[in-house]
Scaffold this motif. Sequence first.
Motif, PDB file in Angstrom:
ATOM      1  N   UNK A 285      10.922   2.889 -13.334  1.00 28.73           N
ATOM      2  CA  UNK A 285       9.679   2.678 -14.070  1.00 28.73           C
ATOM      3  C   UNK A 285       8.516   2.121 -13.236  1.00 28.73           C
ATOM      4  N   UNK A 286       8.758   1.691 -11.987  1.00 24.62           N
ATOM      5  CA  UNK A 286       7.689   1.120 -11.163  1.00 24.62           C
ATOM      6  C   UNK A 286       6.981   2.221 -10.389  1.00 24.62           C
ATOM      7  N   UNK A 287       5.666   2.278 -10.529  1.00 25.36           N
ATOM      8  CA  UNK A 287       4.904   3.349  -9.886  1.00 25.36           C
ATOM      9  C   UNK A 287       4.652   3.076  -8.407  1.00 25.36           C
ATOM     10  N   UNK A 288       4.195   1.874  -8.081  1.00 26.47           N
ATOM     11  CA  UNK A 288       3.875   1.530  -6.683  1.00 26.47           C
ATOM     12  C   UNK A 288       4.734   0.337  -6.273  1.00 26.47           C
ATOM     13  N   UNK A 289       5.545   0.469  -5.213  1.00 23.31           N
ATOM     14  CA  UNK A 289       6.452  -0.619  -4.810  1.00 23.31           C
ATOM     15  C   UNK A 289       5.747  -1.740  -4.054  1.00 23.31           C
ATOM     16  N   UNK A 290       4.640  -2.224  -4.614  1.00 26.23           N
ATOM     17  CA  UNK A 290       3.846  -3.279  -3.980  1.00 26.23           C
ATOM     18  C   UNK A 290       4.464  -4.643  -4.263  1.00 26.23           C
ATOM     19  N   UNK A 291       4.517  -5.504  -3.248  1.00 28.50           N
ATOM     20  CA  UNK A 291       5.042  -6.863  -3.428  1.00 28.50           C
ATOM     21  C   UNK A 291       3.913  -7.883  -3.549  1.00 28.50           C
ATOM     22  N   UNK A 292       2.645  -7.417  -3.488  1.00 27.70           N
ATOM     23  CA  UNK A 292       1.473  -8.274  -3.678  1.00 27.70           C
ATOM     24  C   UNK A 292       1.396  -9.379  -2.624  1.00 27.70           C
ATOM     25  N   UNK A 293       1.820  -9.058  -1.404  1.00 28.17           N
ATOM     26  CA  UNK A 293       1.802 -10.056  -0.323  1.00 28.17           C
ATOM     27  C   UNK A 293       0.385 -10.350   0.157  1.00 28.17           C
ATOM     28  N   UNK A 294      -0.549  -9.392  -0.031  1.00 27.69           N
ATOM     29  CA  UNK A 294      -1.941  -9.620   0.335  1.00 27.69           C
ATOM     30  C   UNK A 294      -2.321  -9.236   1.752  1.00 27.69           C
ATOM     31  N   UNK A 295      -1.388  -8.717   2.538  1.00 27.73           N
ATOM     32  CA  UNK A 295      -1.716  -8.381   3.924  1.00 27.73           C
ATOM     33  C   UNK A 295      -2.678  -7.189   4.016  1.00 27.73           C
ATOM     34  N   UNK A 296      -2.845  -6.471   2.928  1.00 30.21           N
ATOM     35  CA  UNK A 296      -3.745  -5.322   2.906  1.00 30.21           C
ATOM     36  C   UNK A 296      -5.193  -5.724   2.650  1.00 30.21           C
ATOM     37  N   UNK A 297      -5.447  -7.019   2.480  1.00 28.26           N
ATOM     38  CA  UNK A 297      -6.805  -7.465   2.137  1.00 28.26           C
ATOM     39  C   UNK A 297      -7.716  -7.455   3.369  1.00 28.26           C
ATOM     40  N   UNK A 298      -7.837  -6.282   3.987  1.00 27.75           N
ATOM     41  CA  UNK A 298      -8.727  -6.093   5.140  1.00 27.75           C
ATOM     42  C   UNK A 298      -9.699  -4.959   4.854  1.00 27.75           C
ATOM     43  N   UNK A 299      -9.775  -4.549   3.601  1.00 30.61           N
ATOM     44  CA  UNK A 299     -10.574  -3.390   3.218  1.00 30.61           C
ATOM     45  C   UNK A 299     -12.059  -3.610   3.509  1.00 30.61           C
ATOM     46  N   UNK A 300     -12.687  -2.729   4.280  1.00 35.48           N
ATOM     47  CA  UNK A 300     -14.118  -2.890   4.570  1.00 35.48           C
ATOM     48  C   UNK A 300     -14.995  -2.730   3.333  1.00 35.48           C
ATOM     49  N   UNK A 301     -14.452  -2.114   2.290  1.00 37.18           N
ATOM     50  CA  UNK A 301     -15.179  -1.959   1.034  1.00 37.18           C
ATOM     51  C   UNK A 301     -14.860  -3.068   0.040  1.00 37.18           C
ATOM     52  N   UNK A 302     -13.947  -3.957   0.438  1.00 40.71           N
ATOM     53  CA  UNK A 302     -13.631  -5.099  -0.412  1.00 40.71           C
ATOM     54  C   UNK A 302     -12.699  -4.815  -1.569  1.00 40.71           C
ATOM     55  N   UNK A 303     -11.999  -3.682  -1.559  1.00 38.79           N
ATOM     56  CA  UNK A 303     -11.094  -3.361  -2.662  1.00 38.79           C
ATOM     57  C   UNK A 303      -9.966  -4.405  -2.740  1.00 38.79           C
TER      58      UNK A 303
END
Length: 389
Positions: A285-303
Amino acid sequence: MTYRENKRNGDRLSPLAYGFMRAGRDAEAARVVLRHAVASGINYIDTAYMYPGNEELLGKLLEEEGLRNRVKIATKLPPQSVKKSEDFERLFCTSLKRLRTDYIDYYLIHNLNGIKEWERLCSLGLREWLADLKSSGRAINVGFSFHGNSDLFIKLVDFHDWDFAMVQYNYLDEHTQAGRKGVDHAASKNIPLMIMTPLRGGVLADKMPDEAVAVFKKHNADRSPADWALRWLWNQPEILTVLSGMRTIDEVNANIAAAVGATCGRLTTDELAVYDEVRETMRRITRVPCTYCGYCRVCPKGVDIPTCFDAYNQRSVAKGFRRWHIWYFYIHRTINKNAGRCNGCRMCEKHCPQEIEIAKELESVKREMEGILFRFARFAARKIMRLDK
């Protein structure tokens, strides 16, 4: 609470550790929780140089409450901030000053996830500097934290005589990231493990879908999903302590209640089979296997990628009014940070421990969450509710 012995140095650590990163910036609220946690027997507290204001707050509270000698402090060196050999000492001394101490009990290389990064640090004298830290008594134990795959973890373990390591590990990720293979290898080298993200950012606790919760309740109506998740980890002798980001006394009490009596080998064969059933339910039932660790928070658009995926995953299993509530949550939390701002540069994907195709998944989030009504609702949130742009 039954303490666990670190076989390498004789330390007796509480099986439940305090992940101080989630303490927030409210000093008095953090003080109450910290005081209660230590009084309840928790004696390992984790922070890092890169957590904004976190080392300073922990140092201040430990000093003011007179708790420094009752706990083991763990903090971390940020490799990305090391440009020359002198930076090792500069960063370490800054941590000492912030924490108001003259030594660190457990010092880690933060998020060491690449051979090239390891070789770069070693070329600047990392090995020699770590040896000096230990011989001088300024760092009692040295290790590293890790978010990559098992093969890379094994290589890093073999590169150095580490005192310990910290990995993300839980029953849903038993065979991803460092995984069971990495845990077993560390044990073969007599390297104790500290565990982070045991509840997968809340996915294995309060954010768990009803279908998965029902599986647990069918077998034990009194045990919470978080309790089940923690017990699975404490059942394994390779694990020294498990970090939990506790923000309230109630959360501390609930986790301590789970820790009491949760010794190695305590789970029965029938109980272990329950985890298999829950894993299958969650994966279905889980669509995206994200663990919400936050390491992706480098988005130049601020997403705000973790929040986008969190809302997307929750809405996929929600029913009735809750679907609208999650949609409102998405709008409220992603003003100017929504999935539709992604430009497909994929910079974030280089930092994702789960190797998720983030740009592709954000397109799915956009289709699900950002229809015609989204634009109107976002306008209303800005103009009428006066949410920050």
